[in-house]
Write an enzyme that holds these catalytic residues in place. Structure first.
Site, PDB file in Angstrom:
ATOM      1  CE1 TYR A 160     -43.493  22.346 -68.945  1.00  0.00           C
ATOM      2  CE2 TYR A 160     -41.914  21.532 -67.348  1.00  0.00           C
ATOM      3  CZ  TYR A 160     -42.572  21.407 -68.552  1.00  0.00           C
ATOM      4  OH  TYR A 160     -42.285  20.337 -69.372  1.00  0.00           O
ATOM      5  NE  ARG A 205     -36.229  26.064 -71.359  1.00  0.00           N
ATOM      6  CZ  ARG A 205     -35.761  24.825 -71.247  1.00  0.00           C
ATOM      7  NH1 ARG A 205     -35.148  24.258 -72.277  1.00  0.00           N
ATOM      8  NH2 ARG A 205     -35.900  24.153 -70.123  1.00  0.00           N
ATOM      9  NE  ARG A 225     -63.164  26.229 -69.066  1.00  0.00           N
ATOM     10  CZ  ARG A 225     -63.648  26.335 -70.303  1.00  0.00           C
ATOM     11  NH1 ARG A 225     -64.657  27.127 -70.573  1.00  0.00           N
ATOM     12  NH2 ARG A 225     -63.093  25.631 -71.287  1.00  0.00           N
ATOM     13  CG  HIS A 238     -61.693  29.875 -74.275  1.00  0.00           C
ATOM     14  ND1 HIS A 238     -62.894  29.520 -73.717  1.00  0.00           N
ATOM     15  CD2 HIS A 238     -61.146  28.730 -74.732  1.00  0.00           C
ATOM     16  CE1 HIS A 238     -63.066  28.220 -73.835  1.00  0.00           C
ATOM     17  NE2 HIS A 238     -62.015  27.702 -74.454  1.00  0.00           N
ATOM     18  CE  LYS A 248     -39.179  22.447 -69.558  1.00  0.00           C
ATOM     19  NZ  LYS A 248     -39.043  21.275 -70.437  1.00  0.00           N
ATOM     20  CD  GLU A 274     -39.255  18.372 -78.204  1.00  0.00           C
ATOM     21  OE1 GLU A 274     -38.359  18.647 -77.391  1.00  0.00           O
ATOM     22  OE2 GLU A 274     -40.236  19.112 -78.422  1.00  0.00           O
ATOM     23  CG  LEU A 328     -38.782  22.917 -74.606  1.00  0.00           C
ATOM     24  CD1 LEU A 328     -37.429  22.944 -73.938  1.00  0.00           C
ATOM     25  CD2 LEU A 328     -39.285  24.331 -74.857  1.00  0.00           C
TER      26      LEU A 328
END
Ligand SMILES: *Cc1c(COP(=O)(O)O)cnc(C)c1O
Length: 285
Positions: free
Chosen positions: A32, A51, A99, A101, A146, A178, A202
């Site tokens: 995101y 990014r 579902r 993996h 991210k 961070e 990040l």
């Protein structure tokens, strides 16, 4: 009426739905971005979407749009929703599939959703600063992505908020990495210290702007790991993020930083940062 973006279409928020089989829902399998809007204009949009593409590439998720096309989507959301001071949130998951993996087949396309929302500058915090609480950095070793997987960040932030703090500061093996959704800086004897942009953090776009401001202002920078003890001894500490900009940190685990008020280097960087915003708002696009 609030328009959201979903895979090429702009739809009213209330009419929009996402499948229960979305891999973002099951696995947090996606990435995101958050991009700030000032005066109706996107700030550092190329850097953010650059990014974004890089995060997607790191998790081997091909995206159907270029940086320019993503900027177009974000601009349309800002325009259609009449956002002046706010941000755009955009995410991509590995799509909708039963579902299992491992990745679904190539016929399953990413699910890209985005919205724009009002979010004025946090003027009180920018002026007064915030308290922070430290937390063990129990995250995985690809913090440079991210990713939507934010459980460790969520847990740390909740504990910070319960302690009356504005942010959690991660510490791994005694080293300050961070914040839960921000980068951390210290100032000692006029020199800026921040963790290098490795897999353990990040690399914030705001962080990069601050480093550029330092170069322009001839403020010395040490991008080297430093300990929590060293952070406690700094003259000034601040955090950066897209929505928090440059927010002073006035205490760490209840212990005052410096004299407990935002310091001169922090304030100076805030002013230089504000100029970059004014410049971006004046640019025509
Ligand atoms: C988004 C984020 C930041 C800040 O990045 P900006 O690009 O400045 O908003 C820092 N740390 C983490 C963990 C983040 O998710």
């Amino acid at each position: 009426m609030t328009l959201y973006f979903k895979n090429g279409e702009y739809t009213e928020k209330d009419k929009l739905s996402i499948s229960i089989d979305d891999r973002g829902y099951y696995f947090g399998d996606g990435v995101y971005e958050v991009i700030k809007v000032y005066g109706g204009k996107l700030y550092t949009a190329e850097e953010h979407f650059g990014r974004f593409l890089s995060s997607a590439q790191k998790i081997r998720m091909p995206l159907p749009y270029t940086v320019e096309e993503f900027i177009g989507i974000a601009e349309e959301l800002v325009r259609a929703n009449g956002i002046s001071e706010g941000h755009v949130y955009l995410q991509a998951t590995r799509g909708v599939a039963p579902r299992i993996h491992n990745f679904p087949g190539d016929e399953v396309l990413p699910m890209i959703t985005a919205y724009a929302i009002d979010n004025p500058q946090p003027l009180g915090k920018l002026e007064m600063g915030v308290a922070v609480r430290t937390a063990d950095d129990i995250r995985w070793l690809r913090c440079d992505i991210k990713s939507l997987n934010l459980l460790a960040n969520v847990m740390a932030k909740q504990e910070a908020v319960e302690a009356g703090c504005g942010e959690a500061v991660f510490v791994r093996d005694g080293i300050v990495t961070e914040g839960s959704s921000s980068n951390i800086f210290g100032v000692k004897d006029g020199i800026l210290y921040t963790h290098p942009a490795t897999n353990l953090i990040l690399n914030g776009i705001t962080r990069r702007v601050v480093l550029k401001c330092c170069a322009a202002e001839s403020i010395g920078v040490m991008e080297e790991p430093y300990t929590l003890e060293e952070l406690r001894g700094m003259d000034e500490v601040f955090l950066t993020s897209t929505t928090s900009e440059i927010t002073p940190i006035i205490s760490i685990d209840g212990e005052t930083v410096g004299d407990g008020t935002p310091g001169p280097v922090t304030s100076r960087l805030q002013r230089v940062f504000e100029k970059t915003i004014q410049q971006a708002m004046q640019e025509t696009n």
